[in-house]
Motif scaffolding. Structure first.
Motif, PDB file in Angstrom:
ATOM      1  N   ILE A  16      14.619 -13.139 -20.069  1.00  0.00           N
ATOM      2  CA  ILE A  16      13.617 -12.830 -18.824  1.00  0.00           C
ATOM      3  C   ILE A  16      14.033 -11.576 -18.595  1.00  0.00           C
ATOM      4  O   ILE A  16      15.067 -11.541 -17.637  1.00  0.00           O
ATOM      5  CB  ILE A  16      13.765 -13.503 -17.901  1.00  0.00           C
ATOM      6  N   LYS A  17      14.109 -10.754 -18.408  1.00  0.00           N
ATOM      7  CA  LYS A  17      13.767  -8.860 -17.733  1.00  0.00           C
ATOM      8  C   LYS A  17      13.536  -9.333 -16.308  1.00  0.00           C
ATOM      9  O   LYS A  17      14.622  -8.993 -15.803  1.00  0.00           O
ATOM     10  CB  LYS A  17      13.059  -8.080 -18.541  1.00  0.00           C
ATOM     11  N   LYS A  18      12.355 -10.031 -15.568  1.00  0.00           N
ATOM     12  CA  LYS A  18      12.242 -10.161 -14.207  1.00  0.00           C
ATOM     13  C   LYS A  18      11.673 -11.054 -14.355  1.00  0.00           C
ATOM     14  O   LYS A  18      10.711 -11.045 -14.918  1.00  0.00           O
ATOM     15  CB  LYS A  18      11.845  -8.660 -14.289  1.00  0.00           C
ATOM     16  N   SER A  19      11.670 -12.013 -13.354  1.00  0.00           N
ATOM     17  CA  SER A  19      11.262 -13.281 -13.012  1.00  0.00           C
ATOM     18  C   SER A  19      10.735 -12.754 -11.092  1.00  0.00           C
ATOM     19  O   SER A  19      11.064 -12.917 -10.169  1.00  0.00           O
ATOM     20  CB  SER A  19      11.664 -14.443 -12.992  1.00  0.00           C
ATOM     21  N   PHE A  20       8.919 -13.195 -11.093  1.00  0.00           N
ATOM     22  CA  PHE A  20       8.965 -13.133  -9.834  1.00  0.00           C
ATOM     23  C   PHE A  20       8.618 -14.953  -9.298  1.00  0.00           C
ATOM     24  O   PHE A  20       7.397 -15.354 -10.336  1.00  0.00           O
ATOM     25  CB  PHE A  20       7.297 -12.447 -10.563  1.00  0.00           C
ATOM     26  N   THR A  21       8.150 -14.814  -8.290  1.00  0.00           N
ATOM     27  CA  THR A  21       8.682 -15.631  -7.181  1.00  0.00           C
ATOM     28  C   THR A  21       6.148 -15.725  -6.348  1.00  0.00           C
ATOM     29  O   THR A  21       6.375 -14.859  -6.389  1.00  0.00           O
ATOM     30  CB  THR A  21       8.668 -16.800  -6.552  1.00  0.00           C
ATOM     31  N   VAL A  22       6.101 -16.775  -7.645  1.00  0.00           N
ATOM     32  CA  VAL A  22       4.519 -16.254  -6.953  1.00  0.00           C
ATOM     33  C   VAL A  22       3.895 -17.367  -6.461  1.00  0.00           C
ATOM     34  O   VAL A  22       4.467 -18.283  -6.727  1.00  0.00           O
ATOM     35  CB  VAL A  22       3.352 -16.018  -8.315  1.00  0.00           C
ATOM     36  N   THR A  23       3.370 -17.256  -5.692  1.00  0.00           N
ATOM     37  CA  THR A  23       2.537 -18.290  -4.240  1.00  0.00           C
ATOM     38  C   THR A  23       0.937 -19.191  -5.575  1.00  0.00           C
ATOM     39  O   THR A  23       0.227 -20.397  -4.338  1.00  0.00           O
ATOM     40  CB  THR A  23       2.327 -18.429  -3.365  1.00  0.00           C
ATOM     41  N   SER A  24       0.386 -18.194  -6.090  1.00  0.00           N
ATOM     42  CA  SER A  24      -1.359 -18.510  -5.996  1.00  0.00           C
ATOM     43  C   SER A  24      -1.460 -17.640  -7.304  1.00  0.00           C
ATOM     44  O   SER A  24      -0.539 -16.564  -7.779  1.00  0.00           O
ATOM     45  CB  SER A  24      -2.248 -18.281  -5.231  1.00  0.00           C
ATOM     46  N   PRO A  25      -2.691 -17.393  -8.385  1.00  0.00           N
ATOM     47  CA  PRO A  25      -2.639 -17.025  -9.756  1.00  0.00           C
ATOM     48  C   PRO A  25      -3.354 -15.461  -8.695  1.00  0.00           C
ATOM     49  O   PRO A  25      -3.085 -14.658  -9.381  1.00  0.00           O
ATOM     50  CB  PRO A  25      -4.252 -17.620  -9.836  1.00  0.00           C
ATOM     51  N   LYS A  26      -3.752 -15.376  -7.612  1.00  0.00           N
ATOM     52  CA  LYS A  26      -4.210 -13.779  -6.748  1.00  0.00           C
ATOM     53  C   LYS A  26      -2.511 -13.182  -7.164  1.00  0.00           C
ATOM     54  O   LYS A  26      -2.543 -12.508  -7.120  1.00  0.00           O
ATOM     55  CB  LYS A  26      -5.011 -14.133  -5.438  1.00  0.00           C
ATOM     56  N   ASP A  27      -1.579 -13.933  -6.053  1.00  0.00           N
ATOM     57  CA  ASP A  27      -0.697 -13.610  -6.595  1.00  0.00           C
ATOM     58  C   ASP A  27       0.371 -13.038  -7.710  1.00  0.00           C
ATOM     59  O   ASP A  27       0.907 -12.202  -7.287  1.00  0.00           O
ATOM     60  CB  ASP A  27       0.576 -14.581  -5.563  1.00  0.00           C
ATOM     61  N   THR A  28      -0.141 -14.187  -8.457  1.00  0.00           N
ATOM     62  CA  THR A  28       0.378 -13.776 -10.005  1.00  0.00           C
ATOM     63  C   THR A  28      -0.679 -12.437 -10.175  1.00  0.00           C
ATOM     64  O   THR A  28      -0.425 -10.954 -10.586  1.00  0.00           O
ATOM     65  CB  THR A  28       0.065 -14.283 -11.190  1.00  0.00           C
ATOM     66  N   LEU A  29      -1.593 -12.002 -10.230  1.00  0.00           N
ATOM     67  CA  LEU A  29      -2.514 -10.728 -10.316  1.00  0.00           C
ATOM     68  C   LEU A  29      -2.174  -9.479  -9.927  1.00  0.00           C
ATOM     69  O   LEU A  29      -2.092  -8.581 -10.504  1.00  0.00           O
ATOM     70  CB  LEU A  29      -4.623 -11.106 -10.420  1.00  0.00           C
ATOM     71  N   ASP A  30      -1.789 -10.057  -8.789  1.00  0.00           N
ATOM     72  CA  ASP A  30      -1.324  -8.967  -8.262  1.00  0.00           C
ATOM     73  C   ASP A  30      -0.188  -7.740  -8.337  1.00  0.00           C
ATOM     74  O   ASP A  30       0.152  -7.039  -8.625  1.00  0.00           O
ATOM     75  CB  ASP A  30      -1.213  -9.118  -6.446  1.00  0.00           C
ATOM     76  N   PHE A  31       0.532  -9.086  -8.654  1.00  0.00           N
ATOM     77  CA  PHE A  31       2.451  -8.686  -9.465  1.00  0.00           C
ATOM     78  C   PHE A  31       2.123  -7.409 -10.448  1.00  0.00           C
ATOM     79  O   PHE A  31       2.520  -6.764 -10.912  1.00  0.00           O
ATOM     80  CB  PHE A  31       3.211  -9.894 -10.320  1.00  0.00           C
ATOM     81  N   VAL A  32       0.994  -8.735 -11.314  1.00  0.00           N
ATOM     82  CA  VAL A  32       0.599  -7.735 -12.531  1.00  0.00           C
ATOM     83  C   VAL A  32       0.167  -6.481 -12.713  1.00  0.00           C
ATOM     84  O   VAL A  32       0.355  -5.090 -13.039  1.00  0.00           O
ATOM     85  CB  VAL A  32      -0.184  -8.575 -13.920  1.00  0.00           C
ATOM     86  N   GLU A  33      -0.872  -6.076 -12.009  1.00  0.00           N
ATOM     87  CA  GLU A  33      -1.603  -5.293 -11.490  1.00  0.00           C
ATOM     88  C   GLU A  33      -0.294  -3.595 -11.119  1.00  0.00           C
ATOM     89  O   GLU A  33      -0.174  -2.435 -11.774  1.00  0.00           O
ATOM     90  CB  GLU A  33      -2.349  -5.039 -10.343  1.00  0.00           C
ATOM     91  N   ARG A  34       0.703  -3.861 -10.052  1.00  0.00           N
ATOM     92  CA  ARG A  34       1.834  -3.483  -9.630  1.00  0.00           C
ATOM     93  C   ARG A  34       2.291  -3.062 -11.139  1.00  0.00           C
ATOM     94  O   ARG A  34       2.683  -1.774 -10.709  1.00  0.00           O
ATOM     95  CB  ARG A  34       2.061  -3.847  -8.701  1.00  0.00           C
ATOM     96  N   LEU A  35       2.751  -3.871 -11.664  1.00  0.00           N
ATOM     97  CA  LEU A  35       3.032  -3.754 -13.001  1.00  0.00           C
ATOM     98  C   LEU A  35       2.960  -2.612 -13.568  1.00  0.00           C
ATOM     99  O   LEU A  35       3.284  -1.187 -14.420  1.00  0.00           O
ATOM    100  CB  LEU A  35       4.212  -4.773 -13.503  1.00  0.00           C
ATOM    101  N   LEU A  36       1.704  -2.997 -14.170  1.00  0.00           N
ATOM    102  CA  LEU A  36       1.007  -1.657 -14.955  1.00  0.00           C
ATOM    103  C   LEU A  36       1.093  -0.561 -14.340  1.00  0.00           C
ATOM    104  O   LEU A  36       0.688   0.305 -15.327  1.00  0.00           O
ATOM    105  CB  LEU A  36      -0.260  -2.353 -15.016  1.00  0.00           C
ATOM    106  N   GLU A  37       0.872  -0.478 -13.024  1.00  0.00           N
ATOM    107  CA  GLU A  37       0.249   1.083 -11.981  1.00  0.00           C
ATOM    108  C   GLU A  37       1.487   1.684 -12.046  1.00  0.00           C
ATOM    109  O   GLU A  37       1.670   2.784 -12.498  1.00  0.00           O
ATOM    110  CB  GLU A  37       0.520   0.688 -10.999  1.00  0.00           C
ATOM    111  N   GLN A  38       2.878   0.839 -12.613  1.00  0.00           N
ATOM    112  CA  GLN A  38       4.075   1.253 -12.602  1.00  0.00           C
ATOM    113  C   GLN A  38       4.915   1.983 -14.556  1.00  0.00           C
ATOM    114  O   GLN A  38       5.283   2.839 -13.808  1.00  0.00           O
ATOM    115  CB  GLN A  38       5.327   0.674 -11.819  1.00  0.00           C
ATOM    116  N   SER A  39       3.725   1.208 -14.444  1.00  0.00           N
ATOM    117  CA  SER A  39       4.203   1.719 -16.170  1.00  0.00           C
ATOM    118  C   SER A  39       3.680   2.710 -16.944  1.00  0.00           C
ATOM    119  O   SER A  39       3.019   3.387 -17.640  1.00  0.00           O
ATOM    120  CB  SER A  39       3.990   0.693 -17.196  1.00  0.00           C
ATOM    121  N   ASP A  40       2.068   3.196 -16.130  1.00  0.00           N
ATOM    122  CA  ASP A  40       1.390   4.761 -16.281  1.00  0.00           C
ATOM    123  C   ASP A  40       1.780   6.445 -16.107  1.00  0.00           C
ATOM    124  O   ASP A  40       3.207   5.984 -15.459  1.00  0.00           O
ATOM    125  CB  ASP A  40      -0.382   4.613 -15.603  1.00  0.00           C
TER     126      ASP A  40
END
Length: 64
Positions: free
Chosen positions: A40-64
């Motif tokens: 696993i390159k990186k793991s994230f502790t999340v508390t809800s589906p919304k929290d997961t979506l927020d992490f994914v959106e930030r990761l995608l922003e960083q990759s632009d």
């Protein structure tokens, strides 16, 4: 590899980077083994589906 969540990693060998999102990544939690797997390159502790979506959106922003 046993029958915990790390079992699935053997089927993801074609991927260079694997990110994991889980709510119980602490020691003793059911996500701990996979969250700390060397595959696993990186793991994230999340508390809800919304929290997961927020992490994914930030990761995608960083990759632009």
């Amino acid at each position: 590899m046993g029958w915990d969540k790390t079992y699935c990693l053997q089927f993801l060998s074609d991927f260079d980077e694997i990110y994991f999102f889980g709510d119980k990544t602490h020691e003793g939690g059911n996500d701990f083994e996979i969250a700390n797997s060397p595959k696993i390159k990186k793991s994230f502790t999340v508390t809800s589906p919304k929290d997961t979506l927020d992490f994914v959106e930030r990761l995608l922003e960083q990759s632009d």
